[in-house]
Each structure stands twice: as C-alpha cells, then as structure tokens.
Design an enzyme around this catalytic site. Structure first.
Site, mmCIF file in Angstrom:
data_model
loop_
_atom_site.group_PDB
_atom_site.id
_atom_site.type_symbol
_atom_site.label_atom_id
_atom_site.label_comp_id
_atom_site.label_asym_id
_atom_site.label_seq_id
_atom_site.Cartn_x
_atom_site.Cartn_y
_atom_site.Cartn_z
ATOM 1 N N ASN A 186 6.634 -8.409 1.476
ATOM 2 C CA ASN A 186 5.187 -8.265 1.639
ATOM 3 C C ASN A 186 4.435 -9.158 0.646
ATOM 4 O O ASN A 186 3.298 -8.873 0.288
ATOM 5 C CB ASN A 186 4.791 -6.789 1.453
ATOM 6 C CG ASN A 186 3.376 -6.490 1.912
ATOM 7 O OD1 ASN A 186 2.860 -7.088 2.860
ATOM 8 N ND2 ASN A 186 2.701 -5.568 1.222
ATOM 9 N N ARG B 40 0.848 -1.186 0.000
ATOM 10 C CA ARG B 40 0.000 0.000 0.000
ATOM 11 C C ARG B 40 0.889 1.243 0.000
ATOM 12 O O ARG B 40 1.938 1.257 0.635
ATOM 13 C CB ARG B 40 -0.890 0.036 1.255
ATOM 14 C CG ARG B 40 -2.116 -0.830 1.172
ATOM 15 C CD ARG B 40 -2.952 -0.725 2.420
ATOM 16 N NE ARG B 40 -2.265 -1.248 3.590
ATOM 17 C CZ ARG B 40 -1.708 -0.521 4.542
ATOM 18 N NH1 ARG B 40 -1.793 0.798 4.508
ATOM 19 N NH2 ARG B 40 -1.093 -1.088 5.549
ATOM 20 N N ASN C 120 -0.311 -18.159 22.970
ATOM 21 C CA ASN C 120 -1.129 -16.970 23.248
ATOM 22 C C ASN C 120 -2.507 -17.340 23.795
ATOM 23 O O ASN C 120 -3.175 -16.517 24.419
ATOM 24 C CB ASN C 120 -1.286 -16.108 21.984
ATOM 25 C CG ASN C 120 0.037 -15.490 21.542
ATOM 26 O OD1 ASN C 120 0.947 -15.323 22.355
ATOM 27 N ND2 ASN C 120 0.152 -15.155 20.269
ATOM 28 N N ARG D 279 2.202 -12.180 -0.723
ATOM 29 C CA ARG D 279 0.986 -12.643 -0.044
ATOM 30 C C ARG D 279 0.310 -13.790 -0.768
ATOM 31 O O ARG D 279 0.597 -14.073 -1.925
ATOM 32 C CB ARG D 279 0.015 -11.470 0.099
ATOM 33 C CG ARG D 279 0.600 -10.336 0.961
ATOM 34 C CD ARG D 279 -0.437 -9.574 1.713
ATOM 35 N NE ARG D 279 0.192 -8.595 2.593
ATOM 36 C CZ ARG D 279 -0.301 -8.247 3.787
ATOM 37 N NH1 ARG D 279 -1.400 -8.788 4.239
ATOM 38 N NH2 ARG D 279 0.330 -7.345 4.531
ATOM 39 N N GLY E 88 0.754 -20.292 19.345
ATOM 40 C CA GLY E 88 -0.258 -21.101 20.033
ATOM 41 C C GLY E 88 -0.355 -20.798 21.521
ATOM 42 O O GLY E 88 -1.440 -20.817 22.115
ATOM 43 N N SER F 232 -0.770 -3.580 10.957
ATOM 44 C CA SER F 232 -0.384 -4.449 9.846
ATOM 45 C C SER F 232 0.877 -5.233 10.198
ATOM 46 O O SER F 232 1.817 -4.675 10.765
ATOM 47 C CB SER F 232 -0.137 -3.624 8.581
ATOM 48 O OG SER F 232 -1.300 -2.905 8.250
ATOM 49 N N CYS G 259 1.400 -7.495 12.453
ATOM 50 C CA CYS G 259 1.667 -7.702 13.882
ATOM 51 C C CYS G 259 0.922 -8.917 14.431
ATOM 52 O O CYS G 259 0.720 -9.024 15.646
ATOM 53 C CB CYS G 259 1.321 -6.460 14.685
ATOM 54 S SG CYS G 259 2.572 -5.169 14.559
ATOM 55 N N GLY G 260 0.475 -9.805 13.551
ATOM 56 C CA GLY G 260 0.021 -11.107 14.038
ATOM 57 C C GLY G 260 -1.474 -11.375 14.053
ATOM 58 O O GLY G 260 -1.903 -12.306 14.731
ATOM 59 N N ASP H 70 -8.762 -9.815 9.364
ATOM 60 C CA ASP H 70 -8.316 -8.453 9.030
ATOM 61 C C ASP H 70 -9.346 -7.361 9.323
ATOM 62 O O ASP H 70 -8.973 -6.279 9.742
ATOM 63 C CB ASP H 70 -7.921 -8.398 7.547
ATOM 64 C CG ASP H 70 -7.017 -7.216 7.206
ATOM 65 O OD1 ASP H 70 -6.068 -6.956 7.968
ATOM 66 O OD2 ASP H 70 -7.274 -6.550 6.194
HETATM 67 P P1 GTP Z 1 -1.920 -7.541 7.849
HETATM 68 O O1 GTP Z 1 -2.407 -8.644 6.967
HETATM 69 O O2 GTP Z 1 -0.797 -6.757 7.225
HETATM 70 O O3 GTP Z 1 -2.999 -6.654 8.379
HETATM 71 O O4 GTP Z 1 -1.189 -8.168 9.101
HETATM 72 P P2 GTP Z 1 -1.476 -9.271 10.223
HETATM 73 O O5 GTP Z 1 -1.681 -8.568 11.524
HETATM 74 O O6 GTP Z 1 -2.473 -10.281 9.801
HETATM 75 O O7 GTP Z 1 -0.033 -9.897 10.276
HETATM 76 P P3 GTP Z 1 0.519 -11.358 10.364
HETATM 77 O O8 GTP Z 1 -0.313 -12.293 11.184
HETATM 78 O O9 GTP Z 1 0.826 -11.814 8.987
HETATM 79 O O10 GTP Z 1 1.882 -10.986 11.165
HETATM 80 C C1 GTP Z 1 2.996 -11.660 10.932
HETATM 81 C C2 GTP Z 1 4.183 -11.218 11.768
HETATM 82 O O11 GTP Z 1 3.962 -11.315 13.168
HETATM 83 C C3 GTP Z 1 5.274 -12.200 11.467
HETATM 84 O O12 GTP Z 1 6.517 -11.553 11.561
HETATM 85 C C4 GTP Z 1 5.069 -13.255 12.568
HETATM 86 O O13 GTP Z 1 6.166 -14.074 12.721
HETATM 87 C C5 GTP Z 1 4.784 -12.356 13.745
HETATM 88 N N1 GTP Z 1 4.012 -13.003 14.840
HETATM 89 C C6 GTP Z 1 2.698 -13.349 14.799
HETATM 90 N N2 GTP Z 1 2.300 -13.849 16.002
HETATM 91 C C7 GTP Z 1 3.383 -13.789 16.808
HETATM 92 C C8 GTP Z 1 3.608 -14.128 18.189
HETATM 93 O O14 GTP Z 1 2.714 -14.551 18.914
HETATM 94 N N3 GTP Z 1 4.868 -13.926 18.679
HETATM 95 C C9 GTP Z 1 5.873 -13.423 17.907
HETATM 96 N N4 GTP Z 1 7.077 -13.264 18.467
HETATM 97 N N5 GTP Z 1 5.701 -13.088 16.608
HETATM 98 C C10 GTP Z 1 4.475 -13.261 16.062
HETATM 99 C C1 SPV Z 2 -2.487 -4.439 5.641
HETATM 100 O O1 SPV Z 2 -1.513 -3.825 5.178
HETATM 101 O O2 SPV Z 2 -2.969 -4.166 6.776
HETATM 102 C C2 SPV Z 2 -3.092 -5.554 4.882
HETATM 103 C C3 SPV Z 2 -2.621 -5.794 3.509
HETATM 104 O O3 SPV Z 2 -3.957 -6.239 5.382
HETATM 105 S S1 SPV Z 2 -3.386 -4.797 2.323
HETATM 106 O O4 SPV Z 2 -4.675 -5.409 1.957
HETATM 107 O O5 SPV Z 2 -2.519 -4.747 1.140
HETATM 108 O O6 SPV Z 2 -3.621 -3.478 2.840
HETATM 109 MN MN MN Z 3 -4.575 -5.457 7.429
#
Ligand code: GTP
Ligand code: SPV
Ligand code: MN
Length: 594
Positions: free
Chosen positions: A374, A70, A503, A376, A501, A249, A251-252, A278
């Site tokens: 990034n 984005r 968590n 996907r 897990g 975004s 952050c998990g 999301d």
């Molecule tokens: P968008 O799709 O961009 O909105 O993001 P999202 O919040 O769905 O992100 P996503 O789940 O793909 O986040 C992935 C990042 O967070 C990776 O770097 C993972 O390894 C990290 N991550 C997710 N859960 C945990 C956790 O419980 N602990 C740690 N240390 N890292 C985590």
């Molecule tokens: C984000 O960036 O928070 C996403 C990916 O979920 S996108 O749909 O490209 O914005």
């Molecule tokens: Mn998102």
C-alpha cells in the site's frame, strides 16, 4: 497573520492544554515554509531527501511497520445514539470517545511542535467548499496536506472571525497500535486521530473530513460526498461529458481518471481531462442537474503496479514535488516499487529501512517486497498532463453519468445501465468486490461495499440510501447510472477485458447512452450494449469473448440476490422500502426471463 477567530483560538488553546506541545507554528502555505519544514525533517530523519537532479522537489518517508494502511477496526463514529452510526460503523458515545482518545493525547506533544493548518476542501470561497483546521505534531502530515488541499493564510483570511470549521486534531503519540484511535464526532464537527502516522488515518481533510464528516453534513444540507473519481471525456466534436465513478479502494479509480485513449479512439479525436481520483462533492444546481467538485488538490496514489504502460500520466505526475511513502529507496536516492518502471534494482533499502535485494525470501520462501503493498505517492494534481482546466471552477463540472464498479471475477457484465435513478441507487447499494487469493481475503470472497462508501459513510447507511433516493427525486436532470466490471475472468482465471485505456470504449457507450444515440438490449438487470454498439476499432478481441463479457447467468444472479437480501437485512427497518422493491422486481424479471 493574526487569528481573530475567538472560537478557533479557544479550541486551539484547549487542545494545546491537553497535548502540551513545546511550540506552536501556524502554517502559511509559503514556499519558504516548505523548505524550512523539510530541512527540519531531514535533520531528525522523519524525511529523507531524494536525488534532486532526477526527482526535483521530491522527498521520501517511511511509516512505522505497524502503520501502513487505514485501520478500519480502530475507526469510530461517535454519536449520542448508536442508531445514528448504523450497523456498518464502529460506534462509541462522544464522551467515551473524548475520554479514551484524550487519555492518549494527554501530554503526548511534550518536546514537540504543534502545527496549525487552516485548510479548505474545495476552491477557497466556492459554495461547495468547507474549511477545516488540523492540529498535528507531524511535519509529514503538514507537507502532505500542503499538496492535498488549499492551506494557509488565504484560508484563515476567508474563515474570518466567525466562520464554521471542522476541528481536526491529530497526534502521532507512540504509534502503538493498541493506543491508536480514529474518531469522528459529527455532532460536534470534530475529528480526533491519535497513534498513527499514515495516510487516510492522519490527512484529516481526506477520508475523515471530506467523506465521513462531509457525508453527514451533506445529508443535512442536501448535497453528496462520495468516494468517486471525476473525469471529463472530450468527444471528437469538442463537447466534454463529465463522469463520476465509485470503485472500492484499489479498484482502479486513479487509473481510470487519468486514462490514455487507445490508438483506435485517439484518432477519432477523444481526449481525457482529470478532475479527481478519489473524492467527489456533488450539488444540484439551478439547472436541475448534478454538479461536482473534487475537494482535493493532490493525488495520494497507490505506487505498486503504477508504470509507464499501466498509467503513464501518474508516472509523469510523480516525477517532481512528490512525497514517496514506504517504497524502495535506491542507492542513487531515487525510488522503485514492484511492477514499476525500470529494471529491478540489484539492491536498495526497503520500506522497513533494511538492506534489500531481489533474491531475498521470507520464512515461507516468498520474495521479500522492496515496497510495501500500500505504498503511495503524494503529488499535486496540477502536474498531471491531463489535469482539467476546470479544477478551480467554483461551480464544478456537470455530471452526465454516475458509474459504479467492483472487482467481480464473474456475475457482473462489462457494463450495464440502470433503468431509473432508484434502480441505479439499488445497483450502487448492492455493489461488491471480490479479490483473488493473491490479494486479500479468500478467493472469490465477496465484500459488499455500497457506493464504495462502506468504510467512509459517517452515519447510518440506511439513511444514506434514503438520501441518495431523495437527491434523485430533487433533480430535473439527474445523471444516468451505470455499473461496470473490468475484472471478469474466463475459466482459466484470465481477464476477459484488456482494461486500462481500452475502458474508454465502454465510456464512449455510456456517453452515447446519455445522448440517446447508442443501441442497447434490455435485460433483467439493466440495459447492456449490443455487440455492434461498442467501438472495437484497433482492438483484436474475439467475438465470443465479447459475448462472455456481456452475458448474464440467471442462476448466478439468483444466488447473488439471496446474498444481497442477507446484506439488506442488516439494516432492519432503516432500509428504504424502494430498495427492497427494486430487489423483488429484479427477482421477478429474472424468473420471467427465458
Ligand atoms: P484508492 O486510492 O485506494 O481509493 O484506490 P483506487 O481506486 O484509486 O485504486 P487504483 O487506481 O490505484 O487501483 C489499482 C489496482 O487496480 C491495481 O491493481 C491496477 O492494476 C488495477 N486496475 C486498474 N484499472 C484496471 C483495469 O482496467 N483492468 C485491470 N485488470 N486492472 C486494473
Ligand atoms: C483508500 O484507501 O481508499 C485511499 C487511501 O484512498 S487512504 O487515503 O489512505 O484512505
Ligand atoms: Mn480512496
């Protein structure tokens, strides 16, 4: 089916007169249509077919090198008054917006086809749902929208001859970053996106409509559009608590929404149900509680880091009928990405379309990545092993708790509970995330991201905070509000908490707090778990680590409040007084505590 909607017809005609496509094709949503569009895209190279034995129904796509995420700096809220976009959004007037983007759209579809995609965010006909129509010259966008939303004839039928719809126009144009604009016209219920072919910039039902436009509409209609996952946690007694969680975004959210219970809790009988990863649309129902739907039907998930250890359910979901974007293409026409499954391939074609091998380094001597950071996968939610049986439920699911979270190496404890709804709103409004040098920004640099909505709020964020406060006082049974932080590190920079897990141990405490059965200690920032109130069965975590995870450093918090105050000052008189009062009350509690 013939379109009987006069306004829709007139709008399409005027957009076509500007863009001048050679052809127009209405999207019906049929299986035959998918085959036909894929074949067309294979012929032009827009898509590459994948190994149908190993990845049935899957295809591959690369975006332009300058078009991989984005583009927040090119994203605008176009309202008549600047004040209505607020201090956190880029702004121009609607007439400026239409003129600037119109000049790029002009004749841009010559020689191309304009696809007309009627789509519904939310189950067709649900009181939650909103209809949009996206015009696009990209087959990739059509195929993604078919996974991410309900599309086609069924939606058009529901729209009837007079239904309200969001006007969404997308054109790839030259995909020149200097001729790219992502514009929102909330006063006209319209979106114009030009010059990009990537994700959130072009799947206009997602961030543009379901967050920016929907947040604007939700404020007027008394509901909320949020950047939140929704998950069900089924307790051993069979009761399912639904949780909505806002993390910035990457952050998990995707990971938490598909969590696999660790052995210790699985044997107790916990199960997880994934509703969304999301976006969450939430309304107050006649029971005085907050109910939520996920307006999407697919995941657009981050590939790197996704593997059978970190997120086995995502891996299983993306085994078929998936569009892979910007990952590494292997010689056997399967895909790979960094920190994914399987051995690192000895060769392949990288996301730029160049020959790649794992020994390659760039000018700085750093390894060249096979998959873009990034990159996907787009997959149907229904393919997720934990997908909820309530996905298509017209009333959604009742939300027991709202969880905010950021990536904070220090400061924020593993979990705490807000004292009240307004205190919870303050907690969300002051959310922040920091990343290490390996990710983006300076190490330890804090970016404030209220409710994870900084890039997605379609109006003045001061008004958004007021809307949150008002929603709380309109509910007789508001959800409890919590803040979590999976990312606290020790002095060596190692994560204190194993995450993923595990968590669920924190979610269990959250649910038990909602049922008034878990112990907590009252601290200046909120309620935190007592050591014995977290079930650690099967997890070898030294007690001193738990103490560290739950500790609150008074001086750090005082510095934090100074920074929050600076952030709040950006909103001037548009900041609701309640939030300033929450901040002063917290300062006082910190000063008075030992
Ligand atoms: P968008 O799709 O961009 O909105 O993001 P999202 O919040 O769905 O992100 P996503 O789940 O793909 O986040 C992935 C990042 O967070 C990776 O770097 C993972 O390894 C990290 N991550 C997710 N859960 C945990 C956790 O419980 N602990 C740690 N240390 N890292 C985590
Ligand atoms: C984000 O960036 O928070 C996403 C990916 O979920 S996108 O749909 O490209 O914005
Ligand atoms: Mn998102």
């Amino acid at each position: 089916m013939k379109n009987k909607h006069k306004k829709l017809d007139a709008w399409i005609k005027s957009m076509a007169a500007m863009c001048k496509p050679d052809r127009m094709v209405w999207i019906t949503g049929s299986d035959e249509e998918k085959e036909r569009l894929q074949k067309e895209a294979f012929a032009t190279g827009e898509l590459i077919p994948l190994n149908q034995k190993k990845l049935p129904g899957c295809v591959y796509h690369r975006t332009a090198e300058n078009d991989v995420a984005r583009t927040e700096n090119l994203t605008f809220i176009c309202t008549s008054k600047k004040r209505d976009a607020g201090p956190t959004n880029n702004w121009m007037t609607p007439s400026q917006g239409y003129a600037k983007a119109g000049a790029i759209f002009k004749n841009s579809m010559q020689g191309r086809t304009m696809y007309v995609i009627p789509f519904s965010m939310g189950p067709v006909g649900s009181p939650f749902s909103k209809i949009g129509v996206e015009l696009t010259d990209s087959i990739y966008v059509v195929l993604n929208m078919r996974i991410m939303t309900h599309v086609g004839t069924e939606v058009l039928k529901h729209l009837g001859s007079n239904g309200v719809f969001t006007k969404c126009l997308h054109g790839k144009a030259e995909r020149d970053i200097n001729r790219r604009l992502i514009l929102h016209f909330p006063e006209d219920n319209a979106i114009w996106s030009v010059g990009s072919g990537y994700g959130g910039n072009v799947l206009l039902g997602k961030k543009c409509m379901a967050l920016r436009i929907a947040s604007y509409i939700g404020r007027q209609e008394n509901w909320m559009a949020e950047h939140m996952l929704i998950m069900g946690v089924e307790k051993p007694n069979g009761h399912i608590h639904y949780l909505a969680a806002a993390f910035p975004s990457a952050c998990g959210k995707t990971n938490l929404a598909m969590l696999v219970p660790p052995q210790g809790l699985r044997t107790k009988g916990y199960k997880i149900w994934t509703v969304g990863d999301d976006i969450s649309w939430m309304r107050i129902d006649s029971d005085g509680a907050l109910w939520a739907i996920n307006p999407e039907t697919g995941f657009f998930g981050v590939a790197p880091g996704t593997n059978s250890q970190t997120n086995p359910n995502a891996v299983k979901t993306a085994k078929q009928n998936t569009i892979f974007t910007n990952v590494l293409l292997k010689p056997d026409k399967t895909v790979w990405w960094e920190d994914g499954d399987g051995p690192t391939p000895s060769q392949g074609m990288d996301w730029r379309g160049r020959p790649w091998n794992p020994k390659m380094v760039d000018e700085q001597g750093k390894p060249v990545k096979g998959a873009q950071a990034n990159s996907r996968f787009t997959s149907p939610i229904k393919q997720c092993p934990t997908s909820s049986f309530r996905l298509e439920h017209h009333h959604g699911v009742p939300i027991s708790a709202i969880i905010f979270g950021g990536w904070r190496a220090s400061l924020a404890p593993l979990v705490y509970q807000a004292f009240s709804w307004p205190h919870g709103v303050y907690t969300g409004a002051t959310m922040a995330s920091e990343r290490t040098a390996a990710q983006y920004g300076k190490q330890g640099e804090v970016r404030r991201d209220p409710m994870a909505m900084l890039p997605f709020c379609g109006y003045n964020m001061g008004d958004y905070f007021k809307h949150w406060l008002k929603m709380g006082s309109s509910m007789t049974r508001p959800p409890e509000i919590f803040h979590v932080n999976w990312f606290r590190t020790d002095k060596n920079g190692e994560f204190l908490w194993p995450g993923y897990g595990e968590n669920l141990r924190v979610l269990e405490w959250i649910i038990d707090r909602c049922e008034h059965t878990a112990e907590a200690e009252k601290t200046p920032i909120g309620y935190i778990p007592t050591q014995r109130s977290l079930d650690m069965t099967g997890l070898q975590l030294p007690p001193e680590k738990i103490t560290q995870l739950l500790s609150i450093n008074k001086q750090e918090w005082k510095n934090e409040l100074d920074d929050q105050e600076m952030f709040f000052s950006r909103f001037g008189k548009d900041l609701p007084a309640e939030l300033r009062e929450e901040l002063s009350a917290l300062r006082e509690r910190l000063n008075n505590s030992r």
